[in-house]
Design a protein around this motif. Structure first.
Motif, mmCIF file in Angstrom:
data_model
loop_
_atom_site.group_PDB
_atom_site.id
_atom_site.type_symbol
_atom_site.label_atom_id
_atom_site.label_comp_id
_atom_site.label_asym_id
_atom_site.label_seq_id
_atom_site.Cartn_x
_atom_site.Cartn_y
_atom_site.Cartn_z
ATOM 1 N N GLY A 166 0.831 -1.195 0.000
ATOM 2 C CA GLY A 166 0.000 0.000 0.000
ATOM 3 C C GLY A 166 0.865 1.244 0.000
ATOM 4 N N LEU A 167 0.232 2.389 -0.186
ATOM 5 C CA LEU A 167 0.950 3.662 -0.189
ATOM 6 C C LEU A 167 0.750 4.343 1.159
ATOM 7 C CD1 LEU A 167 2.578 5.637 -2.056
ATOM 8 C CD2 LEU A 167 0.418 6.896 -2.296
ATOM 9 N N LEU A 168 1.849 4.635 1.832
ATOM 10 C CA LEU A 168 1.825 5.317 3.124
ATOM 11 C C LEU A 168 2.096 6.802 2.907
ATOM 12 C CD1 LEU A 168 1.731 4.835 6.277
ATOM 13 C CD2 LEU A 168 4.238 4.877 6.177
ATOM 14 N N TYR A 169 1.220 7.643 3.450
ATOM 15 C CA TYR A 169 1.414 9.082 3.310
ATOM 16 C C TYR A 169 0.838 9.791 4.531
ATOM 17 C CZ TYR A 169 -3.480 9.019 1.777
ATOM 18 O OH TYR A 169 -4.838 8.819 1.716
ATOM 19 N N ASP A 170 1.267 11.023 4.722
ATOM 20 C CA ASP A 170 0.772 11.848 5.815
ATOM 21 C C ASP A 170 -0.353 12.716 5.269
ATOM 22 O OD1 ASP A 170 0.451 13.991 7.757
ATOM 23 O OD2 ASP A 170 2.313 13.273 8.666
ATOM 24 N N GLN A 171 -1.554 12.569 5.811
ATOM 25 C CA GLN A 171 -2.731 13.255 5.278
ATOM 26 C C GLN A 171 -2.684 14.768 5.482
ATOM 27 O OE1 GLN A 171 -6.000 11.381 7.258
ATOM 28 N NE2 GLN A 171 -5.183 11.754 9.311
ATOM 29 N N ARG A 172 -1.727 15.246 6.284
ATOM 30 C CA ARG A 172 -1.569 16.691 6.413
ATOM 31 C C ARG A 172 -0.945 17.309 5.173
ATOM 32 N NH1 ARG A 172 1.921 16.855 11.788
ATOM 33 N NH2 ARG A 172 2.926 15.209 10.538
ATOM 34 N N TYR A 173 -0.223 16.484 4.388
ATOM 35 C CA TYR A 173 0.498 17.003 3.227
ATOM 36 C C TYR A 173 -0.044 16.493 1.897
ATOM 37 C CZ TYR A 173 3.789 17.934 7.012
ATOM 38 O OH TYR A 173 4.356 18.363 8.183
ATOM 39 N N PHE A 174 -0.727 15.357 1.928
ATOM 40 C CA PHE A 174 -1.240 14.770 0.689
ATOM 41 C C PHE A 174 -2.717 14.420 0.872
ATOM 42 C CE2 PHE A 174 3.289 13.863 0.777
ATOM 43 C CZ PHE A 174 3.697 14.224 -0.489
ATOM 44 N N GLN A 175 -3.513 14.752 -0.134
ATOM 45 C CA GLN A 175 -4.922 14.385 -0.152
ATOM 46 C C GLN A 175 -5.131 13.404 -1.301
ATOM 47 O OE1 GLN A 175 -4.139 17.926 0.294
ATOM 48 N NE2 GLN A 175 -4.223 17.299 2.442
ATOM 49 N N LEU A 176 -5.309 12.156 -0.933
ATOM 50 C CA LEU A 176 -5.489 11.108 -1.923
ATOM 51 C C LEU A 176 -6.815 10.406 -1.669
ATOM 52 C CD1 LEU A 176 -1.885 9.576 -1.889
ATOM 53 C CD2 LEU A 176 -2.830 11.177 -3.545
ATOM 54 N N PRO A 177 -7.423 9.835 -2.704
ATOM 55 C CA PRO A 177 -8.705 9.138 -2.507
ATOM 56 C C PRO A 177 -8.560 7.959 -1.564
ATOM 57 C CG PRO A 177 -7.782 8.658 -4.680
ATOM 58 C CD PRO A 177 -6.964 9.768 -4.110
ATOM 59 N N ASN A 178 -9.505 7.824 -0.649
ATOM 60 C CA ASN A 178 -9.480 6.747 0.335
ATOM 61 C C ASN A 178 -10.055 5.469 -0.274
ATOM 62 O OD1 ASN A 178 -9.082 5.404 2.739
ATOM 63 N ND2 ASN A 178 -11.014 6.114 3.647
ATOM 64 N N GLN A 179 -9.406 5.003 -1.303
ATOM 65 C CA GLN A 179 -9.803 3.785 -1.995
ATOM 66 C C GLN A 179 -8.557 3.206 -2.650
ATOM 67 O OE1 GLN A 179 -12.682 5.356 -4.735
ATOM 68 N NE2 GLN A 179 -11.143 5.993 -6.228
ATOM 69 N N PRO A 180 -8.596 1.941 -3.052
ATOM 70 C CA PRO A 180 -7.391 1.339 -3.644
ATOM 71 C C PRO A 180 -6.842 2.157 -4.811
ATOM 72 C CG PRO A 180 -9.010 -0.351 -3.171
ATOM 73 C CD PRO A 180 -9.682 0.964 -2.908
ATOM 74 N N LEU A 181 -5.530 2.318 -4.795
ATOM 75 C CA LEU A 181 -4.831 3.024 -5.858
ATOM 76 C C LEU A 181 -4.323 2.025 -6.882
ATOM 77 C CD1 LEU A 181 -2.683 5.292 -3.496
ATOM 78 C CD2 LEU A 181 -4.727 6.015 -4.733
ATOM 79 N N ASN A 182 -3.913 2.498 -8.019
ATOM 80 C CA ASN A 182 -3.183 1.646 -8.954
ATOM 81 C C ASN A 182 -1.783 2.212 -9.121
ATOM 82 O OD1 ASN A 182 -3.268 3.683 -11.095
ATOM 83 N ND2 ASN A 182 -5.425 3.126 -11.331
#
Length: 296
Positions: A166-182
């Motif tokens: 999976g992709l680990l990120y800090d939600q304070r700096y990145f806004q990504l969809p909360n669903q599986p990525l490709n």
């Protein structure tokens, strides 16, 4: 010769420093040096190369050191076996773990500690090759590593889980969809990755390149804690195993699954073959089987 002299010799090899070896063994440096010289005189061999400081072991010393490790492992195994006969499990479990293992080693450590309060633990971050080397030389008891090409005549393994990513990120700096990525979603993101050549990194590169994506990481490191620090600072995102337990350190970290993402080889708990393992290793290996069986 006594067992303490062999312990001193091993401590010197592990610290590569007379003072640090003495401190580890809770003796003074002159005492350590004297005991090692006594061992050399008894064996009629120069084991340690000395100058103003420790300079390494002679070729004879390297051969004696290998025997010293075997004798110490047998010594520790004898006490562990005696405790096992009394229905106890005591001693130090030495566990080698590959970086970014897709199975949280603390799950095993916690279960072993709760079942056997007398146990102590030493954990080492090692490559898959180093784990096999240290298992074969009795420097560790168990390894959490990849089991591809494992010599089944000399090692026994328990497959733990498929390592999905999976992709680990800090939600304070990145806004990504909360669903599986490709994998294509990762192409434009600043990635932090383990150093090139490390097994988990090879799996990431394979997944990216098989889709025509060439990774250009913003940050590379061989230390997992530095990778987590970089993610927490907003420097990058990181691809890590889903079940590593690393996303729980702060409330700001989010781990989102990546579709069709897994390592090139399965992960397993590895132990030396029959006749070479300790009672301690065998007991913990058997307990890991129970843990996995209860989860099915």
């Amino acid at each position: 010769m006594d067992i303490k002299q062999l312990k001193f010799l091993i401590a010197l090899d592990e610290t590569r420093h007379f003072g640090q070896a003495a401190a580890r063994c809770h003796i003074t440096q002159p005492t350590l040096s004297m005991r090692l010289r006594n061992l050399e005189q008894e064996l009629g061999l120069e084991l340690v190369q000395r100058g103003q400081r420790f300079e390494g072991f002679s070729e004879d010393g390297k051969r004696i050191l290998a025997w010293a490790r075997t004798v110490m492992a047998a010594h520790d195994g004898l006490y562990a076996e005696a405790a096992a006969c009394r229905g106890q499990l005591v001693g130090t479990l030495r566990l080698g773990v590959v970086p970014l293992a897709g199975f949280d080693p603390m799950r095993l450590v916690k279960q072993f500690a709760e079942a056997h309060p007398g146990l102590r633990f030493e954990l080492f971050s090692l490559s898959s090759e180093q784990i096999l080397e240290r298992l074969s030389s009795n420097q560790i008891d168990l390894g959490l590593s990849y089991v591809e090409h494992l010599d089944r005549q000399h090692y026994q393994s328990l497959e733990l889980a498929e390592s999905r990513m999976g992709l680990l990120y800090d939600q304070r700096y990145f806004q990504l969809p909360n669903q599986p990525l490709n994998w294509e979603d990762l192409a434009e993101l600043p990635l932090g990755l383990l150093s090139s050549g490390m097994h988990f990194r090879q799996s990431i590169d394979h997944n990216l390149r098989s889709r025509g994506i060439t990774p250009v990481p913003r940050l590379e490191t061989d230390a997992v804690h530095q990778l987590l620090q970089a993610v927490s600072a907003g420097t990058c995102c990181a691809v890590i195993p889903l079940n590593s337990g690393l996303n729980d350190f702060t409330e700001n970290l989010t781990l989102t699954p990546i579709e069709d993402a897994h390592t090139l080889a399965p992960l397993g708990l590895i132990m030396r073959g029959l006749g070479q393992r300790s009672a301690l290793a065998q007991a913990c290996f058997d307990q890991a089987k129970i843990l996995l069986l209860n989860e099915k």
